[in-house]
Design a protein around this motif. Structure first.
Motif, PDB file in Angstrom:
ATOM      1  N   THR A  26     -43.362 -63.177 -39.195  1.00  0.00           N
ATOM      2  CA  THR A  26     -45.348 -63.635 -39.802  1.00  0.00           C
ATOM      3  C   THR A  26     -46.168 -62.428 -40.118  1.00  0.00           C
ATOM      4  O   THR A  26     -45.852 -61.395 -39.936  1.00  0.00           O
ATOM      5  CB  THR A  26     -45.533 -64.000 -38.361  1.00  0.00           C
ATOM      6  OG1 THR A  26     -44.526 -64.764 -37.642  1.00  0.00           O
ATOM      7  CG2 THR A  26     -47.169 -65.061 -38.250  1.00  0.00           C
ATOM      8  N   VAL A  27     -46.626 -63.505 -41.547  1.00  0.00           N
ATOM      9  CA  VAL A  27     -47.489 -62.482 -41.824  1.00  0.00           C
ATOM     10  C   VAL A  27     -49.106 -62.189 -41.530  1.00  0.00           C
ATOM     11  O   VAL A  27     -49.375 -63.220 -40.912  1.00  0.00           O
ATOM     12  CB  VAL A  27     -47.703 -62.863 -43.285  1.00  0.00           C
ATOM     13  CG1 VAL A  27     -48.461 -61.684 -44.283  1.00  0.00           C
ATOM     14  CG2 VAL A  27     -46.234 -62.603 -43.803  1.00  0.00           C
ATOM     15  N   VAL A  28     -49.236 -61.195 -40.889  1.00  0.00           N
ATOM     16  CA  VAL A  28     -51.014 -61.469 -40.087  1.00  0.00           C
ATOM     17  C   VAL A  28     -51.624 -60.786 -40.826  1.00  0.00           C
ATOM     18  O   VAL A  28     -51.301 -59.055 -41.521  1.00  0.00           O
ATOM     19  CB  VAL A  28     -50.393 -60.082 -38.599  1.00  0.00           C
ATOM     20  CG1 VAL A  28     -51.943 -60.565 -38.137  1.00  0.00           C
ATOM     21  CG2 VAL A  28     -49.366 -61.391 -37.994  1.00  0.00           C
ATOM     22  N   GLU A  29     -52.767 -61.329 -41.349  1.00  0.00           N
ATOM     23  CA  GLU A  29     -53.625 -60.300 -41.903  1.00  0.00           C
ATOM     24  C   GLU A  29     -54.591 -59.094 -40.767  1.00  0.00           C
ATOM     25  O   GLU A  29     -55.282 -60.327 -40.695  1.00  0.00           O
ATOM     26  CB  GLU A  29     -54.783 -60.926 -42.717  1.00  0.00           C
ATOM     27  CG  GLU A  29     -55.383 -60.150 -43.278  1.00  0.00           C
ATOM     28  CD  GLU A  29     -56.351 -60.736 -45.127  1.00  0.00           C
ATOM     29  OE1 GLU A  29     -56.020 -61.974 -45.070  1.00  0.00           O
ATOM     30  OE2 GLU A  29     -57.398 -60.564 -44.967  1.00  0.00           O
ATOM     31  N   ALA A  30     -54.252 -58.161 -40.470  1.00  0.00           N
ATOM     32  CA  ALA A  30     -54.940 -57.684 -39.623  1.00  0.00           C
ATOM     33  C   ALA A  30     -55.474 -56.584 -40.394  1.00  0.00           C
ATOM     34  O   ALA A  30     -55.288 -55.470 -41.230  1.00  0.00           O
ATOM     35  CB  ALA A  30     -53.930 -57.148 -38.784  1.00  0.00           C
ATOM     36  N   GLY A  31     -57.350 -56.500 -39.499  1.00  0.00           N
ATOM     37  CA  GLY A  31     -58.526 -55.055 -39.998  1.00  0.00           C
ATOM     38  C   GLY A  31     -58.725 -55.598 -41.494  1.00  0.00           C
ATOM     39  O   GLY A  31     -58.099 -56.986 -42.184  1.00  0.00           O
ATOM     40  N   PRO A  32     -59.382 -55.333 -41.526  1.00  0.00           N
ATOM     41  CA  PRO A  32     -60.201 -53.492 -41.447  1.00  0.00           C
ATOM     42  C   PRO A  32     -60.960 -54.091 -40.487  1.00  0.00           C
ATOM     43  O   PRO A  32     -61.444 -55.003 -40.712  1.00  0.00           O
ATOM     44  CB  PRO A  32     -60.752 -52.688 -42.071  1.00  0.00           C
ATOM     45  CG  PRO A  32     -60.593 -54.166 -43.676  1.00  0.00           C
ATOM     46  CD  PRO A  32     -59.793 -54.844 -43.766  1.00  0.00           C
ATOM     47  N   CYS A  33     -61.338 -53.331 -39.542  1.00  0.00           N
ATOM     48  CA  CYS A  33     -61.833 -53.580 -38.026  1.00  0.00           C
ATOM     49  C   CYS A  33     -62.839 -52.839 -37.599  1.00  0.00           C
ATOM     50  O   CYS A  33     -62.311 -51.616 -37.606  1.00  0.00           O
ATOM     51  CB  CYS A  33     -61.035 -53.733 -36.401  1.00  0.00           C
ATOM     52  SG  CYS A  33     -59.980 -54.661 -36.261  1.00  0.00           S
ATOM     53  N   PRO A  34     -64.083 -52.542 -38.082  1.00  0.00           N
ATOM     54  CA  PRO A  34     -65.158 -51.783 -38.195  1.00  0.00           C
ATOM     55  C   PRO A  34     -65.435 -51.432 -36.453  1.00  0.00           C
ATOM     56  O   PRO A  34     -65.420 -53.126 -36.292  1.00  0.00           O
ATOM     57  CB  PRO A  34     -66.531 -51.935 -39.063  1.00  0.00           C
ATOM     58  CG  PRO A  34     -66.341 -53.436 -38.882  1.00  0.00           C
ATOM     59  CD  PRO A  34     -64.908 -53.845 -38.990  1.00  0.00           C
ATOM     60  N   VAL A  35     -65.528 -50.130 -36.446  1.00  0.00           N
ATOM     61  CA  VAL A  35     -66.420 -50.055 -34.693  1.00  0.00           C
ATOM     62  C   VAL A  35     -67.137 -50.710 -34.693  1.00  0.00           C
ATOM     63  O   VAL A  35     -68.296 -49.994 -35.776  1.00  0.00           O
ATOM     64  CB  VAL A  35     -66.135 -48.454 -34.139  1.00  0.00           C
ATOM     65  CG1 VAL A  35     -66.345 -48.394 -32.990  1.00  0.00           C
ATOM     66  CG2 VAL A  35     -64.936 -48.370 -34.330  1.00  0.00           C
ATOM     67  N   THR A  36     -67.306 -50.783 -33.143  1.00  0.00           N
ATOM     68  CA  THR A  36     -69.448 -52.284 -33.719  1.00  0.00           C
ATOM     69  C   THR A  36     -70.388 -50.912 -32.955  1.00  0.00           C
ATOM     70  O   THR A  36     -71.262 -51.182 -32.746  1.00  0.00           O
ATOM     71  CB  THR A  36     -69.386 -53.721 -33.853  1.00  0.00           C
ATOM     72  OG1 THR A  36     -68.757 -53.805 -32.075  1.00  0.00           O
ATOM     73  CG2 THR A  36     -69.414 -53.713 -35.120  1.00  0.00           C
ATOM     74  N   GLN A  37     -69.480 -50.705 -31.574  1.00  0.00           N
ATOM     75  CA  GLN A  37     -70.559 -50.367 -29.889  1.00  0.00           C
ATOM     76  C   GLN A  37     -69.072 -49.737 -29.519  1.00  0.00           C
ATOM     77  O   GLN A  37     -68.206 -50.386 -29.240  1.00  0.00           O
ATOM     78  CB  GLN A  37     -71.033 -51.586 -29.864  1.00  0.00           C
ATOM     79  CG  GLN A  37     -71.735 -51.046 -28.484  1.00  0.00           C
ATOM     80  CD  GLN A  37     -72.200 -52.713 -27.793  1.00  0.00           C
ATOM     81  OE1 GLN A  37     -71.935 -53.332 -27.367  1.00  0.00           O
ATOM     82  NE2 GLN A  37     -72.861 -51.786 -26.132  1.00  0.00           N
ATOM     83  N   VAL A  38     -69.675 -48.601 -28.826  1.00  0.00           N
ATOM     84  CA  VAL A  38     -68.334 -47.725 -27.938  1.00  0.00           C
ATOM     85  C   VAL A  38     -69.468 -47.656 -26.886  1.00  0.00           C
ATOM     86  O   VAL A  38     -70.837 -47.440 -26.475  1.00  0.00           O
ATOM     87  CB  VAL A  38     -68.575 -46.054 -27.916  1.00  0.00           C
ATOM     88  CG1 VAL A  38     -67.753 -45.297 -27.993  1.00  0.00           C
ATOM     89  CG2 VAL A  38     -67.522 -46.208 -30.243  1.00  0.00           C
ATOM     90  N   LYS A  39     -68.873 -48.269 -25.567  1.00  0.00           N
ATOM     91  CA  LYS A  39     -69.413 -48.816 -24.035  1.00  0.00           C
ATOM     92  C   LYS A  39     -68.809 -47.217 -23.641  1.00  0.00           C
ATOM     93  O   LYS A  39     -67.438 -47.002 -23.256  1.00  0.00           O
ATOM     94  CB  LYS A  39     -69.057 -49.721 -24.156  1.00  0.00           C
ATOM     95  CG  LYS A  39     -68.937 -50.837 -24.541  1.00  0.00           C
ATOM     96  CD  LYS A  39     -69.651 -52.189 -23.953  1.00  0.00           C
ATOM     97  CE  LYS A  39     -69.766 -53.472 -24.272  1.00  0.00           C
ATOM     98  NZ  LYS A  39     -69.916 -54.884 -23.941  1.00  0.00           N
ATOM     99  N   THR A  40     -70.275 -47.030 -22.869  1.00  0.00           N
ATOM    100  CA  THR A  40     -69.651 -46.068 -22.118  1.00  0.00           C
ATOM    101  C   THR A  40     -69.667 -45.658 -20.548  1.00  0.00           C
ATOM    102  O   THR A  40     -70.802 -46.936 -19.918  1.00  0.00           O
ATOM    103  CB  THR A  40     -70.619 -44.727 -22.221  1.00  0.00           C
ATOM    104  OG1 THR A  40     -72.044 -44.465 -22.036  1.00  0.00           O
ATOM    105  CG2 THR A  40     -70.422 -43.493 -24.072  1.00  0.00           C
ATOM    106  N   VAL A  41     -69.166 -45.447 -19.925  1.00  0.00           N
ATOM    107  CA  VAL A  41     -69.471 -45.470 -17.874  1.00  0.00           C
ATOM    108  C   VAL A  41     -71.354 -45.377 -17.673  1.00  0.00           C
ATOM    109  O   VAL A  41     -71.484 -46.190 -16.945  1.00  0.00           O
ATOM    110  CB  VAL A  41     -67.975 -44.717 -17.719  1.00  0.00           C
ATOM    111  CG1 VAL A  41     -68.284 -44.470 -16.145  1.00  0.00           C
ATOM    112  CG2 VAL A  41     -67.041 -44.848 -17.859  1.00  0.00           C
ATOM    113  N   GLU A  42     -71.721 -44.145 -18.205  1.00  0.00           N
ATOM    114  CA  GLU A  42     -72.505 -44.148 -17.509  1.00  0.00           C
ATOM    115  C   GLU A  42     -73.420 -45.125 -18.657  1.00  0.00           C
ATOM    116  O   GLU A  42     -74.688 -45.277 -17.213  1.00  0.00           O
ATOM    117  CB  GLU A  42     -72.956 -42.624 -18.769  1.00  0.00           C
ATOM    118  CG  GLU A  42     -72.790 -41.548 -18.029  1.00  0.00           C
ATOM    119  CD  GLU A  42     -71.190 -41.150 -18.881  1.00  0.00           C
ATOM    120  OE1 GLU A  42     -71.479 -41.554 -20.766  1.00  0.00           O
ATOM    121  OE2 GLU A  42     -70.408 -41.280 -18.968  1.00  0.00           O
ATOM    122  N   LYS A  43     -73.423 -45.633 -19.582  1.00  0.00           N
ATOM    123  CA  LYS A  43     -74.704 -47.054 -20.024  1.00  0.00           C
ATOM    124  C   LYS A  43     -73.947 -47.833 -19.346  1.00  0.00           C
ATOM    125  O   LYS A  43     -74.474 -49.290 -18.881  1.00  0.00           O
ATOM    126  CB  LYS A  43     -75.026 -46.388 -21.343  1.00  0.00           C
ATOM    127  CG  LYS A  43     -76.121 -46.840 -21.727  1.00  0.00           C
ATOM    128  CD  LYS A  43     -76.240 -46.638 -23.714  1.00  0.00           C
ATOM    129  CE  LYS A  43     -77.760 -47.396 -24.349  1.00  0.00           C
ATOM    130  NZ  LYS A  43     -76.949 -48.082 -25.358  1.00  0.00           N
TER     131      LYS A  43
END
Lengths: 214, 121
Positions: A26-43
């Protein structure tokens, strides 16, 4: 290592492998996936990374969405997904995940929504045998007995009956990556995937590979 | 829209693999791997069918080996095929020559459907 890629199912074809055998892929067009948010334990209470995929017109985004993406410096995307971070991993907003994260021979799990089949009877939906076709029979595709009589007086929960079939989130595990084409952002995954061509899929490294293979 | 699926198999297609047609006597040179060594094996017979297109395309070769009919299906673009030789041409009025399976004896290897074309009809 934990990550995933969002992609689109293009369709199925065949390719010759190194032993010159024809493999269904199966041909899958994957990405490019930009990182939009980094979630942290503190926040946020848990550590995760949110990524986007696809191209979207800016006018189709709501103002909050625009602001959210602008914060990460990412062009308008169509979908957002997130994945949990393992200890000691880190991503930066604006970073991009591509198919180069995967290599040929890797095992992956693919999550997608299966094809919707509409309201179906038990023969198609649960592979019931159905009744006789002829000899005066009137139970052609019926599900047989639905349960007991006055005691217990109700049908047991989970009884397989006609209903909506398909259009469910399904995961296919341990598919081998046969090819990676970074120039087209394409993965070739051995075997079939749920859902129609053009539908959204997420590809992640396999969670349950056999120890000998890992 | 995105690139059609056929784009991703283009580089695996072999050139010059369309030099024969249904009804032709063909000699298919295939690479056979025996342990470490590789040698060429020839399968000789009549091409009785071609199916599919692109990377999926296959052809069926039928021959009578030791009195038993044998059919092999090859992917046209298989890297295992060294070359395909045509040693007998014929004009067949059908796309699939499955009726050859019913034939016994001498007629099993004869292809005689040339008639109509020779007469110019």
């Amino acid at each position: 290592m934990s990550f995933l890629l969002i992609g689109k199912k293009i369709g199925m074809t065949q390719v010759f492998d190194e032993n010159n055998r024809l493999l269904p892929v199966t041909v899958v067009e994957a990405g490019p996936c930009p990182v939009t948010q980094v979630k942290t334990v503190e926040k946020d209470g848990y550590a995760a990374v949110q990524i986007g995929f696809g191209v979207q017109k800016e006018q189709r985004l709501s103002e909050p969405e625009k602001g959210h993406l602008a914060k990460a410096g990412v062009d308008p995307v169509r979908v957002l997904r997130e994945f949990r971070l393992a200890e000691g991993e880190s991503y930066e907003p604006g970073e991009t995940l591509t198919v180069e994260k995967f290599a040929e021979g890797d095992k992956v799990d693919v999550v997608a929504v299966s094809k919707g089949k509409g309201f179906q009877g038990v023969v198609k939906r649960y592979n019931f045998g159905g009744g006789q076709a002829t000899h005066g029979s009137m139970t052609h595709r019926r599900g047989g007995s639905y349960g007991f009589a006055q005691d217990p007086g109700h049908i047991i929960k989970g009884k397989k009956m006609p209903g909506h079939m398909g259009h469910r989130r399904r995961t296919v595990q341990n598919l081998r990556i046969v090819g990676v084409r970074p120039e087209d952002n394409v993965l070739l995954v051995k075997g079939s995937l749920p859902g129609p061509n053009g539908s959204l899929v997420t590809v992640r490294p396999a969670k349950k590979t056999r120890k000998s293979a890992a | 829209m995105s690139t059609p699926v056929t784009e991703f198999t283009k580089d695996q297609l072999k050139e010059g693999r369309d030099q024969f047609k249904v009804g032709d006597g063909v000699r298919v040179h295939t690479r056979v791997r025996e342990g470490e060594k590789e040698r060429i094996q020839i399968f000789h017979g009549i091409c009785i069918a071609k199916k599919g297109s692109g990377i999926h395309e296959t052809f069926t070769v039928r021959r009578i080996a030791s009195g038993v009919g044998v059919e092999r299906v090859f992917p046209v673009h298989s890297p295992n095929i060294e070359k395909i030789e045509v040693d007998r041409e014929s004009v067949v009025m059908r796309a699939k020559m499955y009726y050859m399976r019913e034939r016994i004896g001498k007629r099993a290897s004869l292809v005689k459907e040339k008639r109509l074309v020779e007469q110019g009809r």
